[in-house]
Enzyme design. Structure first.
Site, PDB file in Angstrom:
ATOM      1  N   GLU A 110       6.727  -6.656 -10.956  1.00 41.87           N
ATOM      2  CA  GLU A 110       6.800  -7.728  -9.964  1.00 41.87           C
ATOM      3  C   GLU A 110       5.874  -7.431  -8.787  1.00 41.87           C
ATOM      4  OE1 GLU A 110      10.307  -9.813  -7.312  1.00 41.87           O
ATOM      5  OE2 GLU A 110      10.789  -9.094  -9.324  1.00 41.87           O
ATOM      6  N   GLU A 114       7.359 -12.573   0.001  1.00 45.63           N
ATOM      7  CA  GLU A 114       8.622 -13.225   0.347  1.00 45.63           C
ATOM      8  C   GLU A 114       8.585 -13.578   1.832  1.00 45.63           C
ATOM      9  OE1 GLU A 114      12.072 -11.532  -2.542  1.00 45.63           O
ATOM     10  OE2 GLU A 114      11.323 -10.128  -1.041  1.00 45.63           O
TER      11      GLU A 114
END
Length: 341
Positions: A110, A114
């Site tokens: 990943e 964010e």
């Protein structure tokens, strides 16, 4: 005199960053939603422009929303112009990230951007992270303020991922570089990933470690995405299997990718990156000796810089700002048509 000198230094720094990154993404082709994406969840909370080049996703009391790239990619450059929700957004999380968690549940890779909402008048925060082969117990977070209001206008956020380096960009300025150090081993993301775009309720952690929750009376909350870029080598076979054809084809594509202007780290770009990090970085895992007494192998540890961070990785210098309350000016008296004449 001191204020004038500080202003001059600021203007010089802005000029350096601008010249380092000007026109960096000019000519990079963008796509419409239908050309590379499909809904992931909360499709009723998703709205597309008539030409498909702008997508809005909304969080309300019933659900969030998100979309995913139609393909997985071995490596590539992924980008979007993003405008975040306004006003009170505590607990809201907007994410722009690469992942293969839907296929490799326990060994997923990943790469994250964010965006963490906040209380009214308090700034949004931005976080980057890197996981490889399910290494979620070794989080490589960094957290930043943004040098602009991300709710007023759209700003471009980009991720470059190759077999040798990962670079995160904000408006064309590199803000974080993660070189592939041999000691990283499987912690370096190496399996094909898809691009995800989501908005969701992160009340348990997003704002002051969960102190402030999503207040749906202040919603709904809408994030807008445009100028979508998917430039990479698509995985044509089952991503759980290694394909020789895929490897050879993607090796050529990666060479082309890494010779693009945005992938080349010049001295000016490195200076711009250092300046961004000095002024905007709230936390870095590289100086969090409470969690990791030994820094990760990809960390470029600087003894002088280290003194500017607490042992838990938080900056002693960079602090969140609170916007002043807006003072409403009295409306001017109405002028009649006769007075106007």
């Amino acid at each position: 005199m001191a204020a004038a000198a500080a202003l001059a230094l600021l203007l010089w720094s802005v000029a350096v960053m601008t010249s380092a990154t000007a026109d960096l993404l000019d000519g990079v082709p963008t796509i419409a939603f239908e050309e590379g994406f499909s809904p992931l969840f909360g499709e009723d909370n998703m709205e597309r422009s008539p030409d498909g080049r702008t997508v809005s996703i909304t969080l309300n009391r019933y659900t969030g929303s998100g979309f995913i790239s139609s393909d997985y990619y071995h490596h590539g450059f992924f980008s979007a112009a993003i405008r975040l929700p306004k006003e009170h957004t505590a607990g809201v999380v907007v994410a722009f990230y690469l992942s293969n968690g839907d296929v490799f549940e326990k060994t997923h890779d990943e790469l994250d951007f964010e965006f963490l909402g906040n209380r009214y008048r308090h700034e949004w925060k931005m976080q980057t992270n890197v996981y490889g082969n399910g290494s979620t117990d070794r989080g490589r977070e960094e957290r930043y303020l943004m040098p602009f209001d991300p709710t007023a206008d759209a700003h471009r956020f980009s991720i470059l991922w190759s077999s040798r380096v990962i670079i995160f960009y904000v408006d064309g300025t590199p803000i974080r570089e993660v070189p592939r150090a041999p000691a990283m081993g499987a912690d370096y993301p190496s399996k094909p990933m898809a691009l995800y775009v989501t908005i969701w309720d992160g009340s348990t952690w997003a704002t002051d470690n969960g102190k402030y929750k999503v207040n749906y009376k202040r919603g709904p909350f809408t994030a807008v995405f445009s100028e979508l870029v998917l430039r990479g080598c698509r995985a044509l076979s089952d991503i759980r299997l290694s394909s020789i054809d895929d490897q050879e084809r993607c090796a050529e594509a990666e060479l082309e990718l890494m010779t693009a202007d945005y992938a080349t780290m010049t001295p000016r770009k490195r200076m711009a990156m250092r300046q961004f990090r000095q002024r905007q970085m709230l936390y870095t895992v590289c100086y969090d000796t409470n969690r990791y007494p030994e820094p990760f192998p990809e960390c470029d540890v600087n003894a002088a810089e280290r003194q500017k961070y607490w042992q838990w990785g938080k900056s002693k210098v960079v602090r969140p700002r609170v916007r002043p309350r807006s003072r409403r000016r009295p409306a001017p008296p109405l002028v009649s048509l006769q007075q106007a004449d």
